[in-house]
Design a protein around this motif. Structure first.
Motif, PDB file in Angstrom:
ATOM      1  N   GLU A   2     -22.668  14.111   8.016  1.00 50.84           N
ATOM      2  CA  GLU A   2     -22.611  12.950   7.146  1.00 50.84           C
ATOM      3  C   GLU A   2     -21.214  12.762   6.565  1.00 50.84           C
ATOM      4  O   GLU A   2     -20.740  11.651   6.431  1.00 50.84           O
ATOM      5  N   ARG A   3     -20.530  13.867   6.241  1.00 48.74           N
ATOM      6  CA  ARG A   3     -19.168  13.791   5.707  1.00 48.74           C
ATOM      7  C   ARG A   3     -18.216  13.212   6.746  1.00 48.74           C
ATOM      8  O   ARG A   3     -17.323  12.424   6.416  1.00 48.74           O
ATOM      9  N   ALA A   4     -18.390  13.602   7.979  1.00 47.98           N
ATOM     10  CA  ALA A   4     -17.551  13.074   9.054  1.00 47.98           C
ATOM     11  C   ALA A   4     -17.776  11.582   9.220  1.00 47.98           C
ATOM     12  O   ALA A   4     -16.825  10.804   9.414  1.00 47.98           O
ATOM     13  N   ALA A   5     -19.006  11.154   9.120  1.00 42.07           N
ATOM     14  CA  ALA A   5     -19.326   9.726   9.258  1.00 42.07           C
ATOM     15  C   ALA A   5     -18.734   8.952   8.081  1.00 42.07           C
ATOM     16  O   ALA A   5     -18.176   7.849   8.268  1.00 42.07           O
ATOM     17  N   ASP A   6     -18.827   9.514   6.862  1.00 41.83           N
ATOM     18  CA  ASP A   6     -18.244   8.858   5.694  1.00 41.83           C
ATOM     19  C   ASP A   6     -16.728   8.758   5.821  1.00 41.83           C
ATOM     20  O   ASP A   6     -16.133   7.728   5.510  1.00 41.83           O
ATOM     21  N   TRP A   7     -16.127   9.868   6.251  1.00 35.89           N
ATOM     22  CA  TRP A   7     -14.661   9.896   6.413  1.00 35.89           C
ATOM     23  C   TRP A   7     -14.237   8.868   7.453  1.00 35.89           C
ATOM     24  O   TRP A   7     -13.283   8.118   7.264  1.00 35.89           O
ATOM     25  N   THR A   8     -14.977   8.815   8.553  1.00 35.71           N
ATOM     26  CA  THR A   8     -14.661   7.865   9.629  1.00 35.71           C
ATOM     27  C   THR A   8     -14.821   6.434   9.137  1.00 35.71           C
ATOM     28  O   THR A   8     -13.982   5.572   9.413  1.00 35.71           O
ATOM     29  N   ALA A   9     -15.856   6.172   8.375  1.00 32.46           N
ATOM     30  CA  ALA A   9     -16.076   4.826   7.839  1.00 32.46           C
ATOM     31  C   ALA A   9     -14.962   4.459   6.862  1.00 32.46           C
ATOM     32  O   ALA A   9     -14.475   3.314   6.859  1.00 32.46           O
ATOM     33  N   GLU A  10     -14.560   5.416   6.040  1.00 32.04           N
ATOM     34  CA  GLU A  10     -13.464   5.166   5.094  1.00 32.04           C
ATOM     35  C   GLU A  10     -12.175   4.849   5.833  1.00 32.04           C
ATOM     36  O   GLU A  10     -11.465   3.890   5.493  1.00 32.04           O
ATOM     37  N   LYS A  11     -11.870   5.648   6.841  1.00 32.65           N
ATOM     38  CA  LYS A  11     -10.639   5.419   7.605  1.00 32.65           C
ATOM     39  C   LYS A  11     -10.703   4.102   8.375  1.00 32.65           C
ATOM     40  O   LYS A  11      -9.698   3.392   8.505  1.00 32.65           O
ATOM     41  N   ALA A  12     -11.869   3.752   8.867  1.00 26.41           N
ATOM     42  CA  ALA A  12     -12.027   2.476   9.574  1.00 26.41           C
ATOM     43  C   ALA A  12     -11.795   1.315   8.603  1.00 26.41           C
ATOM     44  O   ALA A  12     -11.165   0.314   8.956  1.00 26.41           O
ATOM     45  N   GLY A  13     -12.291   1.456   7.373  1.00 24.89           N
ATOM     46  CA  GLY A  13     -12.047   0.426   6.353  1.00 24.89           C
ATOM     47  C   GLY A  13     -10.578   0.306   6.017  1.00 24.89           C
ATOM     48  O   GLY A  13     -10.051  -0.802   5.873  1.00 24.89           O
TER      49      GLY A  13
END
Length: 79
Positions: A2-13
């Motif tokens: 879940e942390r990886a998905a959050d980090w990826t979403a943050e970086k994508a934003g």
């Protein structure tokens, strides 16, 4: 995971924000450049329009100067 998905979403934003800013800056630069080119074209056209008159004036002044110099160089009574 879940942390990886959050980090990826943050970086994508962040990447989307950066891309949006870059697109805006590029559009602004292109607009300014187009205005600069248009201004340059107008100034150049005006300069080209004035050039023949200015050149003719310079030629007349030069011709008058040469005639005056020649008149002074020729001894009196020779002409």
């Amino acid at each position: 995971m879940e942390r990886a998905a959050d980090w990826t979403a943050e970086k994508a934003g962040e990447a989307a924000d950066w891309a949006s800013e870059a697109a805006h800056d590029t559009a602004e630069w292109a607009s300014e450049s187009a205005h600069d080119v248009a201004d340059w074209a107008v100034e150049t056209a005006e300069g080209v329009e004035d050039w023949p008159n200015e050149t003719a004036d310079d030629i007349r002044e030069g011709w008058n100067f040469l005639q005056n110099r020649a008149a002074k160089a020729v001894p009196e009574g020779w002409l």
